[in-house]
Design a protein around this motif. Structure first.
Motif, PDB file in Angstrom:
ATOM      1  N   MET A  65       0.835  -1.182   0.000  1.00 60.90           N
ATOM      2  CA  MET A  65       0.000   0.000   0.000  1.00 60.90           C
ATOM      3  C   MET A  65       0.878   1.243   0.000  1.00 60.90           C
ATOM      4  SD  MET A  65      -3.014   1.089   2.652  1.00 60.90           S
ATOM      5  CE  MET A  65      -1.878   1.077   4.030  1.00 60.90           C
ATOM      6  N   HIS A  89      -1.097   7.037   1.351  1.00 67.06           N
ATOM      7  CA  HIS A  89      -2.506   6.771   1.627  1.00 67.06           C
ATOM      8  C   HIS A  89      -2.694   6.049   2.957  1.00 67.06           C
ATOM      9  CE1 HIS A  89      -4.038   8.040  -2.346  1.00 67.06           C
ATOM     10  NE2 HIS A  89      -2.851   7.628  -2.780  1.00 67.06           N
ATOM     11  N   CYS A 104      -7.754   9.621   5.044  1.00 69.81           N
ATOM     12  CA  CYS A 104      -6.554   9.348   4.252  1.00 69.81           C
ATOM     13  C   CYS A 104      -5.674  10.588   4.240  1.00 69.81           C
ATOM     14  CB  CYS A 104      -6.956   8.964   2.833  1.00 69.81           C
ATOM     15  SG  CYS A 104      -5.540   8.692   1.731  1.00 69.81           S
ATOM     16  N   SER A 141      -3.693  11.666   1.937  1.00 73.27           N
ATOM     17  CA  SER A 141      -3.662  12.357   0.645  1.00 73.27           C
ATOM     18  C   SER A 141      -5.048  12.740   0.175  1.00 73.27           C
ATOM     19  CB  SER A 141      -2.975  11.483  -0.409  1.00 73.27           C
ATOM     20  OG  SER A 141      -1.626  11.247  -0.071  1.00 73.27           O
ATOM     21  N   CYS A 142      -5.972  11.784   0.212  1.00 74.49           N
ATOM     22  CA  CYS A 142      -7.304  12.047  -0.317  1.00 74.49           C
ATOM     23  C   CYS A 142      -8.164  12.869   0.636  1.00 74.49           C
ATOM     24  CB  CYS A 142      -8.018  10.734  -0.644  1.00 74.49           C
ATOM     25  SG  CYS A 142      -7.094   9.646  -1.757  1.00 74.49           S
ATOM     26  N   CYS A 165      -9.434   4.744   1.874  1.00 72.78           N
ATOM     27  CA  CYS A 165      -9.833   5.404   0.646  1.00 72.78           C
ATOM     28  C   CYS A 165      -9.854   4.378  -0.492  1.00 72.78           C
ATOM     29  CB  CYS A 165      -8.880   6.557   0.334  1.00 72.78           C
ATOM     30  SG  CYS A 165      -7.176   6.015   0.023  1.00 72.78           S
ATOM     31  N   THR A 168      -8.003   4.108  -2.996  1.00 73.18           N
ATOM     32  CA  THR A 168      -6.656   3.681  -3.382  1.00 73.18           C
ATOM     33  C   THR A 168      -6.110   2.631  -2.418  1.00 73.18           C
ATOM     34  OG1 THR A 168      -6.237   5.874  -4.315  1.00 73.18           O
ATOM     35  CG2 THR A 168      -4.319   4.487  -3.883  1.00 73.18           C
ATOM     36  N   ALA A 169      -6.378   2.760  -1.121  1.00 76.85           N
ATOM     37  CA  ALA A 169      -5.842   1.837  -0.118  1.00 76.85           C
ATOM     38  C   ALA A 169      -6.671   0.577   0.024  1.00 76.85           C
ATOM     39  CB  ALA A 169      -5.751   2.551   1.235  1.00 76.85           C
ATOM     40  N   TYR A 178      -5.458  -3.006  -1.030  1.00 72.40           N
ATOM     41  CA  TYR A 178      -4.313  -3.543  -0.306  1.00 72.40           C
ATOM     42  C   TYR A 178      -4.677  -4.025   1.096  1.00 72.40           C
ATOM     43  CZ  TYR A 178      -1.658  -1.095  -3.951  1.00 72.40           C
ATOM     44  OH  TYR A 178      -1.151  -0.656  -5.149  1.00 72.40           O
TER      45      TYR A 178
END
Length: 232
Positions: A1, A5, A16, A18-19, A25, A27-28, A31
């Motif tokens: 991951m 994130h 998150c 970044s988000c 999120c 993106t994570a 994983y």
């Protein structure tokens, strides 16, 4: 991951880094493996690395974690008991004692084991009162199911199974070097295996006895004498 994130736990609701959306999120999420703690809070485990996250308030204290670790170690020691060193060994039973026998035999080939050979007794070969360590001894009687050995540490005699006896390699190597053998390994100075013709130096007494039995000459054939007298 991606580390960018990972969750930001500074707020009551994890977001998150970044988000800035509720974690995990999108993106994570691929994983992570979702689970649930015994307290009811959701948990997430990383599918690639040994790390996990527990959402919600902590359901245990540092004292609880220490107590759980101590319990796990206790169960491990119960499954794998070992005797502590020094005077914590069990009391030694009485054993016969004898003057030191002569060391008068050095194995020179597979199966060459005779009384007078210096050897090591593996842990478990003696009574637990002698500890769970290797003991240096001299073979006094060779046989099955047990051999008699004289233990250096206290001059006592013991009956030990041959699979727990390992001949001492020091006199074997010294005698071989005196005969002109300069190396017992394929690459001197490196952790390489022994040469095939010297593998027997790692054998137990049981393996030497098996080799002797497999390569023993056949018994001589006996012929009847004066068969004519018994023909009628």
């Amino acid at each position: 991951m991606p580390d960018a994130h990972l969750p930001d736990s500074s707020d009551p609701v994890w977001v998150c880094r970044s988000c800035r959306t509720p974690w995990p999120c999108p993106t994570a999420d691929p994983y992570l493996t979702q689970g649930r703690c015994t307290c009811g809070s959701p948990t997430y485990w990383d599918t690639k690395l040994p790390r996990n996250w527990h959402l919600g308030p902590r359901c245990y204290t540092p004292a609880d974690a220490l107590r759980a670790e101590a319990e796990e170690l206790h169960r491990h020691h119960q499954r794998n008991p070992t005797y502590p060193p020094s005077h914590y060994y069990p009391e030694k039973p009485r054993r016969r004692r004898r003057q030191q026998p002569p060391y008068d035999h050095t194995p020179s080939r597979p199966g060459d084991i005779e009384p007078g050979t210096t050897l090591w007794v593996r842990p478990g070969g003696l009574h637990p009162g002698w500890g769970d360590i290797h003991h240096l001894a001299i073979l006094t009687t060779l046989g099955r199911p047990k051999c008699e050995v004289w233990v250096w540490i206290d001059s006592s005699l013991h009956l030990v199974r041959p699979e727990h006896l390992i001949p001492d390699t020091s006199p074997i190597h010294n005698a071989a070097r005196a005969a002109g053998v300069t190396s017992f390994r394929q690459h001197p100075g490196r952790p390489s295996p022994l040469l095939p013709e010297w593998q027997w130096t790692r054998w137990t007494v049981e393996q030497h006895l098996q080799h002797r039995e497999q390569h023993a000459p056949p018994p001589p054939a006996t012929e009847a004498v004066q068969e004519v007298l018994f023909a009628n």
